[in-house]
Design an enzyme around this catalytic site. Structure first.
Site, PDB file in Angstrom:
ATOM      1  N   LYS A  47       1.444 -81.355  82.023  1.00 24.68           N
ATOM      2  CA  LYS A  47       1.001 -81.470  83.416  1.00 24.68           C
ATOM      3  C   LYS A  47       0.654 -82.920  83.750  1.00 24.68           C
ATOM      4  CE  LYS A  47      -0.629 -76.788  83.078  1.00 24.68           C
ATOM      5  NZ  LYS A  47      -1.721 -75.850  82.840  1.00 24.68           N
ATOM      6  N   GLN A  90      -7.939 -74.627  82.841  1.00 25.55           N
ATOM      7  CA  GLN A  90      -6.947 -74.290  81.811  1.00 25.55           C
ATOM      8  C   GLN A  90      -7.388 -73.031  81.058  1.00 25.55           C
ATOM      9  OE1 GLN A  90      -3.979 -76.022  81.295  1.00 25.55           O
ATOM     10  NE2 GLN A  90      -3.494 -74.333  79.927  1.00 25.55           N
ATOM     11  N   ASP A 113      -3.686 -72.934  90.763  1.00 28.45           N
ATOM     12  CA  ASP A 113      -3.050 -71.851  89.998  1.00 28.45           C
ATOM     13  C   ASP A 113      -2.942 -70.559  90.808  1.00 28.45           C
ATOM     14  OD1 ASP A 113      -2.132 -72.690  87.551  1.00 28.45           O
ATOM     15  OD2 ASP A 113      -4.062 -72.446  86.538  1.00 28.45           O
TER      16      ASP A 113
END
Ligand code: NAD
Length: 276
Positions: A47, A90, A113
């Site tokens: 990322k 994460q 997300d």
């Protein structure tokens, strides 16, 4: 035939780069990571690299050990920080932390997300929200190969909050007839054999073999499993390859699309915050 996610991800990267050119501000993605999960470190680095290639500012806030209230406080301060476009946590989190509470603290307009209850709820209601990255990438990949979803029997194996469940709703919204199977499903093959499109996200390496599928099926293998130093999927690629019409390779299938969709979502967050 291979569903080549890697090549598509490069094309989508160029498209996103062009779209980012229309934005005068530098976008900023903050990734919160907790603990020392080795796979997470690899994903975060992917990322970071992609963000830097696209000119998106990337900040990782890492904790070795932290209380839930400290993370929540940090997310609230990032929500209120106008220099931060997007936030993601994460996963997986260490077991002592309440994942839902933490994800639901993220402002839905900054939720890169798309895993907050607000964005998942919008997906269920077929309303405009931030769509989780892996499901979004899978639909992009099928679109790229002109594989229509309307009226197709799609079977998903795996019901996680990050892949199976949002994918179920996304495909339903696209007029597929969707069946979802999981670890308690009896006679998995009875379902998978009916699939026109079979999408597998279980984390069980080589779970799906040729006896589980019908001729000409399209297979999307989401699994990423480490076996003898190699990455393998949830589908036994060599065993099924003669029987399928399309299949994603692992690696090089869904994985690269998940990362580029995250960056696409950062731009989506910016647009939503600015009512564009
Ligand atoms: P998870 O562990 O949260 O969920 C796994 C799901 O699979 C569960 O719903 C479980 O019921 C089901 N399952 C487990 N064993 C099964 C069995 N024998 N038969 C039928 N169903 C079974 O996993 P997740 O986060 O959804 O990830 C699944 C896999 O996809 C993992 O390998 C993960 O690394 C990978 N993944 C890849 C990407 C990507 O971008 N390619 C993104 C997310 C996850």
């Amino acid at each position: 035939m291979l569903l080549d996610g890697k090549t598509l991800s490069l094309k989508l990267k160029e498209e996103l780069r062009e779209n980012l050119n229309f934005i005068n501000e530098k976008l900023k993605l903050v990734v919160i990571s907790i603990g020392d999960d080795e796979a997470s470190k690899v994903y975060i680095n992917k990322k970071r690299l992609l963000a830097s290639e696209l000119g998106i500012e990337f900040l990782e806030i890492h904790y070795d050990n932290v209380t839930e209230s400290d993370i929540i406080e940090k997310i609230i301060s990032l929500n209120n920080d106008s220099s931060v476009t997007s936030i993601m946590v994460q996963l997986p989190l260490p077991k002592y932390l309440n994942e839902k509470r933490i994800l639901n603290t993220i402002n839905p307009f900054k939720d890169a997300d798309g895993l907050s209850a607000m964005n998942l709820g919008k997906l269920v209601m077929n309303e405009d929200g931030i769509i989780p990255c892996t499901p979004k990438g899978i639909v992009k990949l099928l679109n790229e190969y002109n594989i229509s979803l309307k009226g197709k029997n799609v079977v998903i194996v795996g019901r996680s909050n990050i892949v199976g469940k949002p994918l179920f709703n996304l495909l339903l919204n696209l007029d597929a007839t969707v069946t979802i199977c999981h670890s308690k499903t009896k006679n998995l093959g009875n379902y998978t054999k009916k699939a026109d499109i079979l999408i597998v996200a279980t984390g069980v390496s080589k779970l799906i073999k040729k006896e589980h599928i019908k001729d000409g099926v399209i297979i999307v293998d989401v699994g990423i499993n480490r076996e003898d130093g190699k990455i393998v999927g949830d589908v036994d690629f060599n065993d099924v390859s003669d029987k399928v019409s399309y299949i994603t390779p692992v690696p090089g299938g869904v994985g690269p699309l998940t990362v580029i969709m995250l960056m696409t979502n950062v731009l989506e967050c910016y647009k939503k915050q600015n009512k564009m």
